[in-house]
Scaffold this motif. Structure first.
Motif, PDB file in Angstrom:
ATOM      1  N   HIS A  40    -100.486  18.378   4.047  1.00 55.45           N
ATOM      2  CA  HIS A  40     -99.980  19.755   4.066  1.00 55.45           C
ATOM      3  C   HIS A  40    -101.014  20.664   4.731  1.00 55.45           C
ATOM      4  O   HIS A  40    -100.684  21.459   5.616  1.00 55.45           O
ATOM      5  N   HIS A  41    -102.250  20.559   4.274  1.00 54.67           N
ATOM      6  CA  HIS A  41    -103.329  21.393   4.815  1.00 54.67           C
ATOM      7  C   HIS A  41    -103.501  21.124   6.315  1.00 54.67           C
ATOM      8  O   HIS A  41    -103.621  22.064   7.111  1.00 54.67           O
ATOM      9  N   PHE A  42    -103.511  19.847   6.691  1.00 55.21           N
ATOM     10  CA  PHE A  42    -103.696  19.479   8.093  1.00 55.21           C
ATOM     11  C   PHE A  42    -102.597  20.068   8.962  1.00 55.21           C
ATOM     12  O   PHE A  42    -102.869  20.711   9.980  1.00 55.21           O
ATOM     13  N   TYR A  43    -101.351  19.846   8.589  1.00 49.01           N
ATOM     14  CA  TYR A  43    -100.247  20.328   9.428  1.00 49.01           C
ATOM     15  C   TYR A  43    -100.226  21.855   9.499  1.00 49.01           C
ATOM     16  O   TYR A  43     -99.945  22.421  10.564  1.00 49.01           O
ATOM     17  N   GLU A  44    -100.534  22.508   8.403  1.00 47.29           N
ATOM     18  CA  GLU A  44    -100.578  23.975   8.429  1.00 47.29           C
ATOM     19  C   GLU A  44    -101.680  24.467   9.361  1.00 47.29           C
ATOM     20  O   GLU A  44    -101.495  25.455  10.077  1.00 47.29           O
ATOM     21  N   LYS A  45    -102.812  23.763   9.385  1.00 46.60           N
ATOM     22  CA  LYS A  45    -103.885  24.120  10.338  1.00 46.60           C
ATOM     23  C   LYS A  45    -103.424  23.946  11.784  1.00 46.60           C
ATOM     24  O   LYS A  45    -103.925  24.631  12.679  1.00 46.60           O
ATOM     25  N   GLN A  46    -102.490  23.037  12.017  1.00 43.88           N
ATOM     26  CA  GLN A  46    -101.980  22.779  13.365  1.00 43.88           C
ATOM     27  C   GLN A  46    -100.850  23.736  13.751  1.00 43.88           C
ATOM     28  O   GLN A  46    -100.275  23.612  14.832  1.00 43.88           O
ATOM     29  N   GLY A  47    -100.514  24.662  12.857  1.00 45.22           N
ATOM     30  CA  GLY A  47     -99.487  25.649  13.160  1.00 45.22           C
ATOM     31  C   GLY A  47     -98.114  25.341  12.595  1.00 45.22           C
ATOM     32  O   GLY A  47     -97.155  26.066  12.853  1.00 45.22           O
ATOM     33  N   TYR A  48     -97.997  24.293  11.806  1.00 44.35           N
ATOM     34  CA  TYR A  48     -96.720  23.953  11.177  1.00 44.35           C
ATOM     35  C   TYR A  48     -96.501  24.819   9.945  1.00 44.35           C
ATOM     36  O   TYR A  48     -97.459  25.195   9.262  1.00 44.35           O
ATOM     37  N   VAL A  49     -95.234  25.089   9.662  1.00 46.14           N
ATOM     38  CA  VAL A  49     -94.851  25.904   8.512  1.00 46.14           C
ATOM     39  C   VAL A  49     -93.850  25.099   7.683  1.00 46.14           C
ATOM     40  O   VAL A  49     -92.907  24.499   8.238  1.00 46.14           O
ATOM     41  N   LYS A  50     -94.046  25.094   6.377  1.00 43.26           N
ATOM     42  CA  LYS A  50     -93.100  24.401   5.495  1.00 43.26           C
ATOM     43  C   LYS A  50     -91.780  25.171   5.505  1.00 43.26           C
ATOM     44  O   LYS A  50     -91.758  26.380   5.253  1.00 43.26           O
ATOM     45  N   VAL A  51     -90.688  24.450   5.794  1.00 37.72           N
ATOM     46  CA  VAL A  51     -89.376  25.102   5.895  1.00 37.72           C
ATOM     47  C   VAL A  51     -88.371  24.562   4.888  1.00 37.72           C
ATOM     48  O   VAL A  51     -87.260  25.078   4.798  1.00 37.72           O
ATOM     49  N   GLY A  52     -88.734  23.522   4.143  1.00 41.77           N
ATOM     50  CA  GLY A  52     -87.788  22.993   3.173  1.00 41.77           C
ATOM     51  C   GLY A  52     -88.311  21.751   2.486  1.00 41.77           C
ATOM     52  O   GLY A  52     -89.441  21.319   2.716  1.00 41.77           O
ATOM     53  N   GLU A  53     -87.458  21.221   1.600  1.00 42.80           N
ATOM     54  CA  GLU A  53     -87.771  20.005   0.864  1.00 42.80           C
ATOM     55  C   GLU A  53     -86.535  19.116   0.843  1.00 42.80           C
ATOM     56  O   GLU A  53     -85.409  19.618   0.818  1.00 42.80           O
ATOM     57  N   LEU A  54     -86.774  17.814   0.854  1.00 40.75           N
ATOM     58  CA  LEU A  54     -85.705  16.821   0.742  1.00 40.75           C
ATOM     59  C   LEU A  54     -85.998  15.935  -0.459  1.00 40.75           C
ATOM     60  O   LEU A  54     -87.155  15.622  -0.739  1.00 40.75           O
ATOM     61  N   GLN A  55     -84.959  15.504  -1.143  1.00 38.44           N
ATOM     62  CA  GLN A  55     -85.101  14.537  -2.227  1.00 38.44           C
ATOM     63  C   GLN A  55     -84.244  13.329  -1.845  1.00 38.44           C
ATOM     64  O   GLN A  55     -83.034  13.319  -2.089  1.00 38.44           O
ATOM     65  N   PRO A  56     -84.868  12.318  -1.183  1.00 40.59           N
ATOM     66  CA  PRO A  56     -84.092  11.186  -0.662  1.00 40.59           C
ATOM     67  C   PRO A  56     -83.245  10.462  -1.709  1.00 40.59           C
ATOM     68  O   PRO A  56     -82.133  10.055  -1.429  1.00 40.59           O
ATOM     69  N   GLU A  57     -83.770  10.304  -2.914  1.00 42.29           N
ATOM     70  CA  GLU A  57     -83.051   9.639  -4.001  1.00 42.29           C
ATOM     71  C   GLU A  57     -82.832  10.651  -5.124  1.00 42.29           C
ATOM     72  O   GLU A  57     -83.791  11.115  -5.739  1.00 42.29           O
ATOM     73  N   PRO A  58     -81.575  10.993  -5.429  1.00 42.48           N
ATOM     74  CA  PRO A  58     -81.295  12.036  -6.420  1.00 42.48           C
ATOM     75  C   PRO A  58     -81.922  11.802  -7.789  1.00 42.48           C
ATOM     76  O   PRO A  58     -82.279  12.751  -8.477  1.00 42.48           O
ATOM     77  N   ASN A  59     -82.075  10.551  -8.205  1.00 38.84           N
ATOM     78  CA  ASN A  59     -82.608  10.259  -9.541  1.00 38.84           C
ATOM     79  C   ASN A  59     -84.113   9.990  -9.538  1.00 38.84           C
ATOM     80  O   ASN A  59     -84.655   9.520 -10.521  1.00 38.84           O
TER      81      ASN A  59
END
Length: 153
Positions: free
Chosen positions: A122-141
């Motif tokens: 998270h820290h690395f990508y944010e330093k590269q200019g990426y912004v968190k835009v959402g979350e996915l939960q691949p398996e509902p349970n």
């Protein structure tokens, strides 16, 4: 330090699989699994044939790989990005992001996903200019989630 990207070829599949498994072992230990497909040599071979799977070099030593998926003429997803432990904390990741962006000069929007507890990522990508835009939960349970990141150029 010299960082370099080179397109992978089928002869690289076994070594890339081994490096990938090594790099993702901490994720396996934390989450109980590897990213989908990376344990399968046929998966690596199939990705290589797309022409968007790159070997990462650090001073002429193979250090990891990066797989991109151009989704449109101006959008590219980083599907897989790994650097083995011996080559981490050397600014290689930042150089690789810059190099991969140069490989796709028409891309205006980059995207990727990374596990929710991968705080260094998270820290690395944010330093590269990426912004968190959402979350996915691949398996509902399952509590496991992926954070979605994007970067606009």
């Amino acid at each position: 330090m010299v960082a370099k990207l080179e397109l992978a070829n089928v002869a690289d599949a076994l070594v890339l699989k081994a490096l990938c498994m090594e790099a993702f072992t901490p994720d396996f230990e934390q989450y109980g699994g590897f990213p989908p497909g990376v344990e399968d040599i046929d998966w690596h071979l199939a990705q290589i044939t797309t022409g968007h799977y790159y070997k990462i070099y650090y001073n002429d030593e193979l250090a990891g790989g990066i797989l991109t998926v151009p989704t449109t003429d101006v959008e590219t997803e980083i599907k897989l990005f790994y650097i083995t432990g011996d080559f981490q904390d050397k600014q290689l990741g930042s150089k690789v992001i810059a190099l991969i962006e140069q490989c796709y000069p028409m891309t205006k929007q980059w995207s990727l996903v990374t596990p929710y507890k991968s705080y260094r990522n998270h820290h690395f990508y944010e330093k590269q200019g990426y912004v968190k835009v959402g979350e996915l939960q691949p398996e509902p349970n399952d509590e496991f989630r992926l954070f979605q990141y994007e970067k606009c150029c």
